[in-house]
Scaffold this active site. Structure first.
Site, short mmCIF file in Angstrom:
data_model
loop_
_atom_site.label_atom_id
_atom_site.label_comp_id
_atom_site.label_asym_id
_atom_site.label_seq_id
_atom_site.Cartn_x
_atom_site.Cartn_y
_atom_site.Cartn_z
N TYR A 56 -33.48 0.91 -0.24
CA TYR A 56 -32.61 1.35 0.40
C TYR A 56 -31.34 1.66 -0.19
O TYR A 56 -30.44 0.88 -0.37
CB TYR A 56 -32.46 0.62 1.92
N HIS A 120 -43.42 -3.89 -1.10
CA HIS A 120 -42.92 -2.62 -0.32
C HIS A 120 -43.88 -1.45 -0.35
O HIS A 120 -44.05 -1.06 -1.34
CB HIS A 120 -41.58 -2.50 -0.81
#
Ligand code: NAD
Length: 315
Positions: A56, A120
């Site tokens: 992110y 992820h």
């Protein structure tokens, strides 16, 4: 705020979790002090589960979250980050990289341990390698006390189930699949629960699509899905209501999830969200919004590309 068990882990986490991807400016620019204030608003509201990733904002979300958590008693929050995804097309699930990744995250987050380390977006890796190499590498970190729990995240539910059936994991995180528009996670809930896996239900606002502001330009849903979501937002506005409120209430009341994880970099959103989940759902509005979204129910995407068929089939 209500708290729920995180699978069989013994940890109790808030039914509303804090998603930190907006702290990486994924949904647009924000003032850093607002990002920090949003984390503090979450803590003050009783939210104790925080989810982030080095992906992110190319590590910036972890840095902002770490700054916000500086000086907060470590035992008062449950901190989750991820390994293996570092860019839109940059993945590395090797043992060496994920161990290094955890240590890099610890530095940015200003802590000596993670409560949860998640692989992820596993669908972009080789699932067997994740089972045989990545998760054992995280287990080594667990044995050393650096990581308390281990999980996987991703979009296709069959991929999450494939790993959950073959490896001993503590959590799965699914996103955009227990919402007003797409409820495919419901059909898989029992299967994960049987394995004792805690389910983290992310993106109840369908990554902004189920808000009056609408989806960001990078949103992978098809134009027809986004058009119906915009119509639902307009319908709510005409009734003096807010689609985001209905969407959040719907997802949180779904039951069976350890936490529903919503993202924001605006403290006002956190205050609204916490208030909203304590209010009853407007059943008549819900029925009308369900009709509005009926033609695009369960329509998602494969590897970031919109599709009109239900991917992955049933459990
Ligand atoms: P989301 O569905 O939570 O929506 C976020 C958007 O909704 C942001 O634009 C935010 O500003 C807006 N919003 C929040 N509260 C609002 C309110 N009260 N009114 C109007 N708008 C509001 O999507 P998300 O943030 O992408 O998902 C939540 C979190 O889940 C992420 O931050 C991340 O931590 C996690 N997640 C993980 C994965 C993965 O691991 N693959 C994928 C998606 C999300």
């Amino acid at each position: 705020m209500r708290y729920r068990a995180l699978g069989r882990t013994g940890l109790q986490i808030s039914e509303l979790g804090f998603g930190a991807s907006p702290l990486g400016a994924v949904y647009g620019a924000f003032a850093r002090q607002d990002g920090v204030a949003t984390v503090h608003a979450a803590l003050e509201s009783g939210i104790n589960f925080f989810d982030v990733s080095p992906y992110y904002g190319a590590t910036s979300a972890e840095s902002v979250l770490g700054a916000a958590l500086h000086g907060i008693e470590r035992s008062t929050y449950v901190l989750a980050t991820k390994v293996g995804r570092y860019g839109d097309t940059e993945f590395d699930f090797s043992a060496e990289r994920v161990k290094r990744s955890v240590h890099e995250s610890l530095r940015r987050l200003g802590t000596d341990h993670l409560d949860l380390a998640q692989c992820h977006d596993i669908e972009f890796g080789d699932l067997d390698r994740i089972i045989e190499e990545t998760l054992p590498a995280l287990r080594e970190l667990q044995d050393a006390g650096t990581v308390r729990l281990i999980g996987v995240t991703g979009y296709p539910l069959p991929a999450l189930a494939y790993v959950a059936q073959r490896a001993d994991i503590d959590t799965i995180m699914s996103y955009c699949q227990y919402t007003l528009q797409d409820r495919r996670l419901a059909a898989w809930r029992e299967r994960f629960a049987e394995r004792g896996v805690g389910i983290l239900n992310a993106s109840p606002l369908a990554m902004g699509a189920l808000t009056s502001r609408g989806a960001p330009p990078w949103h992978p849903a098809s134009a027809s899905v986004l058009e119906r979501c915009a119509a639902a937002a307009a319908l709510c506005r005409e009734r003096g209501a807010d689609l985001a409120k209905l969407a959040l209430q719907y997802s949180v009341s779904g039951g069976g999830f350890s936490s529903t994880v919503v993202g924001s970099a605006d403290p006002a959103n956190v205050h609204r969200n916490v208030r909203w989940i304590g209010e009853p759902i407007d059943q008549s509005l819900l029925a009308d919004v369900e009709s509005c979204l009926a033609s695009v129910r369960e329509q998602g995407w494969i590897n970031g590309r919109a599709e009109n068929q239900q991917p992955g089939g049933e459990p």
